[in-house]
Write a protein that holds these residues in place. Sequence first.
Motif, PDB file in Angstrom:
ATOM      1  N   LYS A 152      58.275  22.612  20.231  1.00  0.00           N
ATOM      2  CA  LYS A 152      57.529  22.006  21.330  1.00  0.00           C
ATOM      3  C   LYS A 152      56.375  21.167  20.788  1.00  0.00           C
ATOM      4  O   LYS A 152      56.080  20.078  21.310  1.00  0.00           O
ATOM      5  CB  LYS A 152      56.994  23.086  22.275  1.00  0.00           C
ATOM      6  N   TYR A 153      55.722  21.663  19.725  1.00  0.00           N
ATOM      7  CA  TYR A 153      54.639  20.901  19.095  1.00  0.00           C
ATOM      8  C   TYR A 153      55.140  19.544  18.619  1.00  0.00           C
ATOM      9  O   TYR A 153      54.528  18.506  18.878  1.00  0.00           O
ATOM     10  CB  TYR A 153      54.059  21.710  17.930  1.00  0.00           C
ATOM     11  N   SER A 155      57.766  17.947  19.610  1.00  0.00           N
ATOM     12  CA  SER A 155      58.227  17.104  20.714  1.00  0.00           C
ATOM     13  C   SER A 155      57.049  16.395  21.385  1.00  0.00           C
ATOM     14  O   SER A 155      57.207  15.317  21.969  1.00  0.00           O
ATOM     15  CB  SER A 155      58.987  17.939  21.747  1.00  0.00           C
ATOM     16  N   SER A 156      55.854  16.993  21.268  1.00  0.00           N
ATOM     17  CA  SER A 156      54.648  16.397  21.851  1.00  0.00           C
ATOM     18  C   SER A 156      53.959  15.444  20.894  1.00  0.00           C
ATOM     19  O   SER A 156      53.274  14.511  21.315  1.00  0.00           O
ATOM     20  CB  SER A 156      53.660  17.495  22.264  1.00  0.00           C
ATOM     21  N   PHE A 157      54.137  15.713  19.597  1.00  0.00           N
ATOM     22  CA  PHE A 157      53.464  14.897  18.598  1.00  0.00           C
ATOM     23  C   PHE A 157      54.467  14.506  17.520  1.00  0.00           C
ATOM     24  O   PHE A 157      55.068  15.356  16.882  1.00  0.00           O
ATOM     25  CB  PHE A 157      52.295  15.665  17.966  1.00  0.00           C
ATOM     26  N   ALA A 207      46.328  13.592  20.237  1.00  0.00           N
ATOM     27  CA  ALA A 207      47.601  14.176  20.655  1.00  0.00           C
ATOM     28  C   ALA A 207      47.992  15.341  19.738  1.00  0.00           C
ATOM     29  O   ALA A 207      48.480  16.379  20.207  1.00  0.00           O
ATOM     30  CB  ALA A 207      48.696  13.116  20.642  1.00  0.00           C
ATOM     31  N   LYS A 210      45.717  18.440  20.448  1.00  0.00           N
ATOM     32  CA  LYS A 210      46.093  19.089  21.699  1.00  0.00           C
ATOM     33  C   LYS A 210      47.382  19.888  21.529  1.00  0.00           C
ATOM     34  O   LYS A 210      47.480  21.049  21.959  1.00  0.00           O
ATOM     35  CB  LYS A 210      46.266  18.035  22.785  1.00  0.00           C
ATOM     36  N   ALA A 211      48.369  19.288  20.866  1.00  0.00           N
ATOM     37  CA  ALA A 211      49.642  19.982  20.650  1.00  0.00           C
ATOM     38  C   ALA A 211      49.464  21.172  19.716  1.00  0.00           C
ATOM     39  O   ALA A 211      50.080  22.227  19.908  1.00  0.00           O
ATOM     40  CB  ALA A 211      50.664  19.001  20.072  1.00  0.00           C
ATOM     41  N   GLU A 214      47.947  24.213  21.528  1.00  0.00           N
ATOM     42  CA  GLU A 214      48.963  24.908  22.316  1.00  0.00           C
ATOM     43  C   GLU A 214      49.900  25.701  21.411  1.00  0.00           C
ATOM     44  O   GLU A 214      50.291  26.826  21.743  1.00  0.00           O
ATOM     45  CB  GLU A 214      49.761  23.911  23.142  1.00  0.00           C
TER      46      GLU A 214
END
Length: 236
Positions: A152-153, A155-157, A207, A210-211, A214
């Motif tokens: 997920k990390y 995929s966000s960054f 970005a 933030k990732a 999380e």
Amino acid sequence: MKKLILTSLLFVTFSISAQDFYWTYYNFSVEPKNEAAVLKLVQDYFKEHKQDGVTVRFFENHFNDSGNNYTHSIGFSGSLDAMGNQYSGAQSDSWDLFLTRVNQLIKGSFSSFMGRGISTHGPATEGNVWPVQNYVYLHVKDPTAFVEAREKYFSSFKSDVRLTVLGSISSGRSPHGETHMVIQGYKDFKSAMAGMDALLSPDQVEARRKAWKEFGENNGGVSVIRTGTRILLGKW
């Protein structure tokens, strides 16, 4: 490993489930005066004697702590079938000669371990070389949560300035209990020294942070066992 790969290298069998790729590493020490000779022996042998689909890499262990102070390592990676073929080959005169010559130059063995690749993130690796590599050994309490949070990390960054490879360690763990290994590849020492944020735009930095925040809240419990930096000296 007893003095590098030694006679056991070709007689290991694999019993783990199929994934994208598998790898093995052998860590050892060489006196500075013998480094060039060992590299030449490894290069000459594995340019001619390796299975299709297997990549051989030879590293210098450049930055390390006092409990991780071997000088070099040799790594093998490939598909399950390719690695199985590499390790199931019969002994030969050329193999015996290679072992004899290398063992005369090895100061001492340190460790060996094997595992499988889980994921790779970064720019396309075909034809690219990442000669400066930070390695991080991790102990992960909940591997499933860790991998999910990590995917997920990424995929966000996304970044095209560093290659990141995650693998799990299935055999050869130290008493510290490392379960996973992360490799962070850079194009040069300047990039590795600068760190990730220095290579990104301000928007990318925000970005990533933030990732990462999380990821830290949902990674299943991760602790760092050991870090270091290695230099790629040869790849075949």
